[in-house]
Design an enzyme around this catalytic site. Structure first.
Site, PDB file in Angstrom:
ATOM      1  N   SER A  73      43.068  32.740  38.000  1.00  0.00           N
ATOM      2  CA  SER A  73      41.657  32.757  38.368  1.00  0.00           C
ATOM      3  C   SER A  73      41.016  34.115  38.149  1.00  0.00           C
ATOM      4  CB  SER A  73      41.496  32.344  39.839  1.00  0.00           C
ATOM      5  OG  SER A  73      42.246  33.187  40.683  1.00  0.00           O
ATOM      6  N   GLY A  74      41.631  35.011  37.409  1.00  0.00           N
ATOM      7  CA  GLY A  74      40.958  36.258  37.089  1.00  0.00           C
ATOM      8  C   GLY A  74      41.882  37.459  37.082  1.00  0.00           C
ATOM      9  N   LYS A  75      41.241  38.651  37.027  1.00  0.00           N
ATOM     10  CA  LYS A  75      41.970  39.911  36.987  1.00  0.00           C
ATOM     11  C   LYS A  75      41.771  40.658  38.301  1.00  0.00           C
ATOM     12  CE  LYS A  75      41.574  40.430  31.966  1.00  0.00           C
ATOM     13  NZ  LYS A  75      41.117  41.289  30.849  1.00  0.00           N
ATOM     14  N   VAL A  76      42.738  41.539  38.601  1.00  0.00           N
ATOM     15  CA  VAL A  76      42.678  42.334  39.829  1.00  0.00           C
ATOM     16  C   VAL A  76      42.760  43.809  39.461  1.00  0.00           C
ATOM     17  CG1 VAL A  76      43.731  42.788  42.071  1.00  0.00           C
ATOM     18  CG2 VAL A  76      43.777  40.479  41.125  1.00  0.00           C
ATOM     19  N   ASP A  99      48.688  27.157  48.866  1.00  0.00           N
ATOM     20  CA  ASP A  99      49.413  27.880  47.825  1.00  0.00           C
ATOM     21  C   ASP A  99      50.186  29.040  48.436  1.00  0.00           C
ATOM     22  OD1 ASP A  99      50.313  28.313  45.268  1.00  0.00           O
ATOM     23  OD2 ASP A  99      48.593  29.489  44.639  1.00  0.00           O
TER      24      ASP A  99
END
Length: 1018
Positions: free
Chosen positions: A695-698, A823
């Site tokens: 769901s994306g980058k951190v 999750d």
């Protein structure tokens, strides 16, 4: 004159009681209005007013115009019960069910006619009063689902007309009295889910001849079932499961004429099952998980009303009585995990509406019965690990209700019935380790999510029609005879997490359009004849952890982008690859990943490869060093002039443009901020990138000169907002902005624009638990640096387990709207500088109302290896799916193994259960890196809790409140909590041993107050 007076006197006579009654109604209304005021004037009672009669209020029942019943259930009452309620002199019925009432047992002794008292599901504390017998008119007493504690007083046996006593699920940890046996009018006795001190069943209980319903599940019972139970001639329902009962089952028990349900599972009962059965009214029998021996009595075939029979997890031998197959009411048969043998009667299912047939892990031979679905309601066939032969019955292909077939580890042959693939509700097909043959169909049922056919003789090409298998999550087809190319259509399977095609005869290139494999964690195509280059798109798979392309004919270079993935396991051996390996793979974690590729090399290799520098052919310099220096100097001068001119022209433009850019972002804060949105936006660079996922980058971004940092999650970056990611974003913001807990990651603010969304969290210095548990087994890459994690010692592991449990407990039990994470896994448990654990990543979490039985999810979410097995049946989830996942985390902490990589045939939970069921020495499974003598008892206790949490049946798993309590008890100040706890809490008798996938359906057992939220595949 006297004749004229008679009518007047008559009217006067009848008006006197009317006026008295009217006055009494006014008095009771005054009492009720005062009661309403003392209860805090709850909005739910707004219709209680002085202008109407109480007998017209829906919460009030009257007899002869007098208030006799007060029903105040579900009214959000938060104060103690006012004694004024006993001013209602004719009150017989008081219901306060499911409120938030605190304090001790209410003082109701002035309610002299009270017959029914319901205090269930509140916050009452303290003991039951020793003078409870003053309420001598009580017929019905329900105090279940509270926090009452201490001993049950003997005075409770002096309630002469008591018919029903319900004290289920409180905090009673003392004793219960034998005087309960004096309640000769008692018909219903419910004491389940209380941690009494270990006690024998008093023989005096056999005096209650009117008793119909006895429920003492999980009450720490020991000893034998008393012979006096043969006096309970009216008994219909007996549940003393999950205790420490031992000895033989009394032969008289099955002779009780009215007995319909017997639950004695998870005890230590031994000996043979009584051979003589006379109770023709028996409907349900559960004697599973004991130490019963001998054969199943032929007399069980006399139980014409028997619907449910569970004898699993015993030591039963010989054949299944053929008479069982003729029972007309039988719908659920469970005899798995015994030592039964012989042939299964071909009549099974022919005479009854069979729904579940579980005979796995025995020694049955012969064929699977042909008529299992004759009644048209069969939902599961679980017969794995036997010696069954022949073909899979064609009739199963005509069974639209069928959800799971588990026939692995047998000797079945021939082709799978063609119509079985398209059976409407089938979701799980497990056929590994047989001799089945045939080709794959182009079309399967819409619901198919798991297909495991490894180690068979399937052949032919993988059909392009596999694209229609749209809900497939796991496809294991290793070691068959498949040939031809892997069709590009297989890349359309967007839910796929596991793809195993190793050990076949596949050729051609790997499909390059694999971007839709966003959920894929495991890809194994080793030992085939695949060729061509490794697709660079492999690097775009965000969740990929295990990649095996070995023993093929791949050529060309390894795409450099693949080095950015955090692969747990990589094997590219025995191919024709050339060039330099990605520098991230040049560490000992990948020491054997590149064997037998003569063209590969590495810079200053740590792995077993030649040094690339030794192969370089340096050409002699043809230009003099002076000439080269002159060219460089002139180039630098020209560049400097151009840069100075450009700087002044561009500076103002960029300032203006940046201001416009900032204005397009909206900042919503949830905490006091020590930074601006400009600080965040200007630092979203690759240098600050610390991770990426589905769901994306951190990013890690420093917000001040002292080095304080925040974590920024950028969850999408596209012009067209993805609907799924939009839902994840809204879910995470909604949840985290409204909860505060020391073990849940803190959301500081969110920053959003039309095409990007940023979540700003507190930064967790020690990153994730997954990296500490498993990072020491592999080298982890963070940006450009190789990070090696030290061993996490046991005290810190226990600290982390306690913290994570407390966070989940808060989510499940203390939030106004309970939260299910969906999750839970070690990579979503983050650690601060002191190794305090915090639950993170709520993108999949859903909020449920307290009164919802379960919440339906449109797709299966979560991570393979952590998923609760009920996902094979239904998308309805509740808190018990988090309990299962957390149990896997506990097993990771204890064993050091990863959730989905114990071996190729089973995940960690399955492996741990197998170890447990085989009674192997528990020390064998403990992580050798932290297995110290001084901590063994604590580690074994946590292992047992992990086993309990990963029970296949949701109803057998504890709540997170119970798990948190156990783990916190492990952290007593004087240490070695397993010894300290002693008899206070023994996990062993609670360990549910049920079969995977099928447990619990259509079997309505009474349970804890959370059982209303349990999964039910109906």
């Amino acid at each position: 004159m006297s004749q004229l007076c008679l009518p007047f006197l008559f009217l006067l006579f009848i008006s006197i009681p009317f006026e008295a009654t009217s006055q009494y109604i006014k008095t009771e209304r005054t009492v009720l209005l005062q009661l309403k005021h003392q209860l805090g004037d709850p909005p739910s009672l707004v219709h209680w007013n002085s202008s109407s009669s109480p007998c017209d209020w829906p919460e009030i029942n009257c007899t002869s115009d007098s208030v006799t019943e007060v029903h105040l259930g579900d009214k959000n009452i938060t104060v103690s019960v006012p004694p004024i309620i006993c001013d209602l002199k004719n009150l017989t019925y008081l219901d306060l069910y499911n409120n938030f009432i605190p304090g001790e047992f209410p003082m109701l002794y002035d309610c002299s006619w009270l017959e029914v008292l319901v205090l269930a599901q509140n916050y009452f504390v303290g003991p039951i009063p020793g003078d409870i017998d003053r309420l001598s008119t009580l017929v019905y007493l329900d105090i279940s689902g509270n926090n009452f504690s201490g001993d049950i007083p003997s005075s409770i046996g002096r309630l002469p007309v008591l018919n029903t006593l319900n004290i289920v699920q409180n905090q009673f940890k003392g004793t219960f009295p034998k005087e309960i046996g004096n309640l000769l009018n008692l018909e219903v006795l419910m004491m389940a889910y209380n941690e009494f001190v270990p006690m024998r069943i008093p023989p005096e209980f056999g005096r209650m001849s009117k008793l119909r319903y006895l429920w003492m599940k999980q009450t720490n019972l020991i000893g034998e079932i008393p012979e006096s139970f043969d006096n309970l001639s009216g008994l219909e329902h007996l549940d003393m499961a999950v205790n420490n009962l031992e000895g033989h089952i009394p032969s008289s028990l099955f002779s009780l004429e009215n007995l319909t349900k017997v639950y004695l599972f998870h005890n230590k009962l031994s000996g043979e099952i009584p051979k003589t059965v006379e109770a023709s009214s028996l409907i349900e029998i559960d004697l599973s998980a004991n130490n019963l021996t001998g054969s199943i009595p032929e007399d069980f075939g006399k139980l014409q009303n028997l619907e449910f029979l569970n004898l699993a997890y015993n030591q039963l031998t010989e054949e299944l009585p053929t008479s069982l197959a003729q029972l007309p009411a039988l719908r659920d048969l469970r005899v798995f995990r015994n030592k039964l043998s012989g042939v299964l009667a071909p009549e099974f299912g022919f005479h009854s509406n069979l729904e579940g047939f579980e005979v796995s892990e025995n020694q049955f031979s012969g064929q699977l019965p042909e008529h299992l679905c004759a009644g048209g309601v069969l939902q599961g066939v679980v017969a794995y690990t036997n010696n069954l032969t022949g073909r899979i019955p064609e009739s199963l292909g005509n069974c639209p209700t069928l959800r799971t077939i588990q026939l692995h580890n047998n000797n079945f042959s021939g082709e799978i019935p063609r119509r079985l693939w398209t059976t409407y509700n089938l979701s799980t097909l497990l056929l590994t380790n047989n001799s089945l043959s045939g080709k794959l169909p182009s079309r399967v049922t819409w619901n198919m999510s798991r297909v495991e056919i490894s180690n068979n003789k399937f052949s032919g090409e993988i059909p392009p029609g596999i694209a229609s298998w749209s809900n497939l999550v796991v496809f294991q087809a290793s070691n068959n005879l498949f040939s031809g190319k892997i069709p590009k259509e297989v890349t359309n399977l967007s839910h796929l997490t596991t793809l195993l095609l190793d050990g076949n005869d596949l050729s051609g290139e790997l499909p390059s359009e694999i971007i839709s494999w966003r959920s894929l964690t495991t890809l194994d195509v080793s030992n085939n004849k695949l060729s061509g280059e490794i697709p660079s798109a492999m690097a775009s798979l965000p969740d990929l952890l295990y990649l095996d392309l070995s023993k093929n004919q791949f050529s060309g270079e390894i795409p450099a982008e693949i080095g950015n993935q955090r692969l747990n396991s990589l094997n590219l051996s025995s191919n024709q690859l050339v060039g330099k390996i990605p520098k991230q793979f040049n560490n000992l974690a990948y020491e054997v990943s590149f064997l037998k590729n003569s063209g590969l090399c590495a810079d200053h290799p740590i792995v077993k490869l030649p040094d690339c520098n030794s192969k370089l052919h340096h050409q002699p310099n043809k230009l003099s060093s002076k000439f080269i220096a002159m060219i460089v100097a002139l180039s630098l001068l020209a560049s400097s002039v151009i840069l100075l001119l450009s700087f002044f022209l561009v500076r103002d433009y960029r300032r203006k443009k940046y201001g416009q850019y900032l204005s397009t972002w909206k900042l919503t804060s949830f905490q006091r901020l020590g930074f601006t949105k400009g600080n965040i936006l200007s630092n979203l660079t690759d240098n600050n990138l610390i991770g990426s996922g589905g769901s994306g980058k951190v990013y890690r971004i420093a917000i001040n000169r002292s080095g304080e940092s925040v974590a920024v999650k950028k969850i999408w970056n596209s012009k067209e907002v993805d609907h799924k990611l939009e839902k994840e974003f809204l879910a995470e913001v909604e949840i985290l902005s409204n909860i505060r807990h020391s073990n849940i990651v803190k959301l500081i603010c969110c920053i959003s624009s039309e095409d990007s969304k940023l979540l700003v969290y507190e930064y967790m210095e020690n990153r994730s638990l997954d990296r500490w548990l498993h990072g020491n087994k592999r080298s982890l890459i963070s940006g450009m640096n190789s990070v090696h994690y030290a061993v996490l010692d046991w005290p810190r592991r226990l600290q982390i387990a306690v913290g994570a449990a407390q966070g989940l407990c808060y989510m499940h039990h203390e939030c106004l709207a309970p939260i299910i994470h969906r999750d839970v896994k070690s990579s979503n448990i983050l650690l601060d500088s002191e190794f305090n654990a915090k639950i993170a990543d709520f993108g999949l979490a859903k909020m449920l109302t307290r009164h919802a039985s379960a919440h339906s999810m449109s797709t299966v979410a979560g991570s393979f290896g952590y998923l609760a097995p009920e996902y094979a049946y239904t998308t309805k989830v509740n808190a018990k799916v988090d309990v299962y996942s957390f149990g896997v985390v506990l097993l990771e902490l204890v064993t050091g193994k990863e959730a989905n990589s114990v071996d190729e045939n089973m995940n960690l939970a399955e492996w741990a259960w197998q170890h447990f069921s085989e009674d192997k020495h528990m020390v064998e499974i403990l992580d050798p890196e932290v297995k110290e003598t001084s901590y063994l008892e604590e580690m074994i206790l946590v292992y047992k809790v992990g086993i309990l949490c990963t029970d296949a049946s949701p109803s057998n798993r504890p709540s997170m409140k119970e798990v948190s309590h156990i783990l916190r008890s492990c952290c007593l100040p004087n240490g070695h909590a397993a010894k300290k706890m002693g008899s206070d809490f023994d996990v062993s008798p609670l360990l549910g041993r049920d079969t995977p996938y099928l447990s619990g359906y259509k079997h309505g057992k009474k349970g804890s107050k959370e059982d209303d939220n349990m999964i039910n595949i109906d």
